[in-house]
Every structure is written in C-alpha cells, then in structure tokens.
Write an enzyme that holds these catalytic residues in place. Structure first.
Site, PDB file in Angstrom:
ATOM      1  N   LYS A 158     -23.354 -15.340   9.406  1.00 34.95           N
ATOM      2  CA  LYS A 158     -24.556 -14.696   9.941  1.00 34.95           C
ATOM      3  C   LYS A 158     -25.222 -13.822   8.879  1.00 34.95           C
ATOM      4  O   LYS A 158     -26.451 -13.845   8.703  1.00 34.95           O
ATOM      5  CB  LYS A 158     -24.187 -13.861  11.170  1.00 34.95           C
ATOM      6  CG  LYS A 158     -25.244 -12.872  11.628  1.00 34.95           C
ATOM      7  CD  LYS A 158     -26.558 -13.544  12.021  1.00 34.95           C
ATOM      8  CE  LYS A 158     -27.539 -12.505  12.559  1.00 34.95           C
ATOM      9  NZ  LYS A 158     -28.858 -13.069  12.859  1.00 34.95           N
ATOM     10  N   VAL A 159     -24.438 -13.058   8.155  1.00 33.90           N
ATOM     11  CA  VAL A 159     -24.984 -12.223   7.082  1.00 33.90           C
ATOM     12  C   VAL A 159     -25.633 -13.095   6.014  1.00 33.90           C
ATOM     13  O   VAL A 159     -26.698 -12.756   5.476  1.00 33.90           O
ATOM     14  CB  VAL A 159     -23.873 -11.325   6.489  1.00 33.90           C
ATOM     15  CG1 VAL A 159     -24.330 -10.677   5.191  1.00 33.90           C
ATOM     16  CG2 VAL A 159     -23.472 -10.252   7.498  1.00 33.90           C
TER      17      VAL A 159
END
Length: 328
Positions: free
Chosen positions: A167-168
C-alpha cells in the site's frame, strides 16, 4: 456476522457506507458524534467505545489517520478479544506497527488482518476500490465476503505486514505521478498549449495514469479537492523511504519527493489539499492552471458489482478462491 467500523472520515465513512448499503449488521464509532449519527439514522448501531464494539461484534475494522491512533484503539479493544474475534486494519500504516498490534491480538486469542485500500475516495464510495489483504489464508477466506463487498478487486498479499508495504508503495507511485502531472501541465501552459487539449493528449497516450485521469481533472477545475492532504502524503512517502532505507536501497527520486512535499507544507500548511502542490509551480511562473469543463469532485460511474479475489500472474489460485462475477 456483526461488523464494527471505527473511523468514519473521508475514506472510512465511504467504506462503512458500502457495508450498510449492502445490509450488513453494522456498528460504528468515531470521535465525531455527528458522523456516527448519520449512520445511526440509516440503520447502523452506535458503540460507546472500542471495547464495547469488540465485545458486541465478530470483526472490528479500523480506518484511522495514523499508526498512533490505531494503536490507541486496538489497545482498548484487547480485553474483549477472544478466539472468535477478528481485527481488520484498513488504515495506511507502518509495517512494523501493524505486526506489533497483530501480535497483541493473536496473543489474546483472536485473528488479525491488514486490508488497506487503493483507488480513491470516489471508488471507496461505490465499493469499487481495490483492497490488499495481509493475513493467514484461513482468516482471509473467512472475511472474503466482507472484503468483496467493501471492494471490487481483493489481493491476498501474504502474511501480516505485506499489505502495508504494498500500500505504501502504491501511494509512493501515486505521489510521483502527481508531481510529474503538475510539471507537465505547467510546462505545457507556459509553452502556450491549450489545457483541455493537453489533458486529452496525456490521457490517450503512453503518458497517462490513474492519477492523471483523476487528480489532473481536479487541478484543472481549480477545486483540487481529492479529500487527501499534504501531511498524509508526507506520512506515506516517508514510510516508503523507511522501507527502502531498511532494505539498503539507495533511492534517488524518493528523497526528492519528500523534499518537495516538505516545502509544500512549509508554504501552504500540512492540511492543504495534496494536488495544490502545483501551487509551487503556479507561483514560480505566475500561471493559472485551470480550464473549463472539468469536475470539482470525482464520482465513480462504474456500477457497483460483487468483488473478487485477484490471483497474481503466474500463480495458481488457492483451492476455494473466489472467481470474478461476470457483468450481466
């Protein structure tokens, strides 16, 4: 199954709305009682505390603005966690922190899953957003019906921590896309090109991206309201840089993104809308990067459909994995 949802902000409120719209037995909690009230009048239950929510629900979802906020909530829920309880973290958070909290939940006898989303608030609102799920396979399959209501495409990423890392990464890529779109739009304006034509040229070419087709529209409208602020961008790209540092990867572009957003925050404030990072270039050139015909906010015009598990290319689908439901 009774689902609890803590955090009814820009993203969380829309995700919780998908559960309510699809007739889930939903209990909500937020520090803002007005947000809770909007769900209660639509049929949700209200919890007075995270502890009560975990006592009353089978699974509790958190969608909060920082790792510290998630930690405070999870620690309050721990006394109510038993073998049949699940904590689901939908916030964008730090890998080490989600692992720490998951270990506390598992030590109490429960199960934990991280399931951050990607695709924008407008898709969270319609259940068409994408979800990364990090957890053991049994927990994933148990909660897949909930995940495929919350989102369209669901990817099981592996153990706890893997979804947060991915996600990052996606937020890092989106930030890089945003800054290059800003530079492209301002440069074309300075070169005398029409902004509507420029937008279409970018959209139909190899230079297009999800960010261009969404955030560039809001930039050109002038609203810049993507429901995401500069402090959140700084948090996410900082987490990506931390991952690279820990892995010993000598990144060159990432530190520059951090520097640009530090400057944007110093100039415009940490709660400034993230697409307004273009103001740095607008002020430097004296140009107004707006054009007629673009929306002030994004809407998802795709119909809501049942979600499905995404199987990575080259891998065999696990037994019992959900299959895409074809559109009628």
């Amino acid at each position: 199954m009774k689902i609890g949802f803590i955090g009814l902000g820009n993203v969380g409120g829309k995700l919780a709305g998908s559960l309510l719209r699809n007739k889930f037995d939903l209990t909500v909690h937020d520090l803002n009682p007005a947000l809770v009230a909007t769900f209660v009048v639509r049929g949700a239950h209200a919890a007075t505390s995270p502890l009560q929510m975990m006592q009353d629900c089978d699974a509790v979802i958190t969608c909060l603005p920082s790792p510290a906020a998630s930690a405070a909530v999870v620690e309050k829920m721990l006394p109510a966690i038993t073998a049949d309880k699940i904590w689901m973290e939908m916030s964008t958070t730090d890998e080490s922190e989600v692992k720490r909290l998951a270990a506390l939940v598992k030590a109490a006898g429960g199960a934990a899953m991280e399931c951050p989303v990607s695709g924008g608030c407008h898709r969270a609102d319609t259940g068409n957003i994408s979800i990364f799920a990090g957890c053991d396979r049994a927990t994933f399959e148990r909660m897949l019906p909930t995940l495929t209501t919350l989102g369209r495409r669901v990817l099981h990423t592996g153990d706890i921590g893997t979804a947060s890392i991915l996600k990052v990464m996606t937020n890092y890529l989106a930030t890089a896309n945003l800054l290059t779109c800003c530079e492209a739009l301002v440069t074309m304006k300075a070169a005398g090109l029409d902004m509507n034509t420029t937008y279409e040229a970018m959209k139909i070419s190899s230079g297009t991206s999800f960010v261009h087709e969404t955030e560039s529209q809001l930039i050109l409208n002038g609203s810049r309201d993507v429901s995401f602020t500069m402090d959140l961008v700084k948090k996410d790209i900082g987490l990506f840089q931390k991952i690279a540092d820990q892995a010993g990867v000598p990144l060159e572009i990432s530190p520059l993104l951090v520097e640009i957003f530090n400057d944007g925050i110093a100039r415009f404030g940490e709660r400034e809308l993230s697409p307004n990072i273009i103001r740095r270039l607008e002020e430097a050139t004296g140009l107004d990067i707006r054009a007629p015909g673009f929306p002030a906010e994004l809407t998802d015009d795709e119909p809501e459909e049942q979600g499905y598990e995404v199987i990575p290319t080259g891998l065999t689908a696990p037994a019992g994995a959900a299959k895409p439901v074809p559109a009628e």
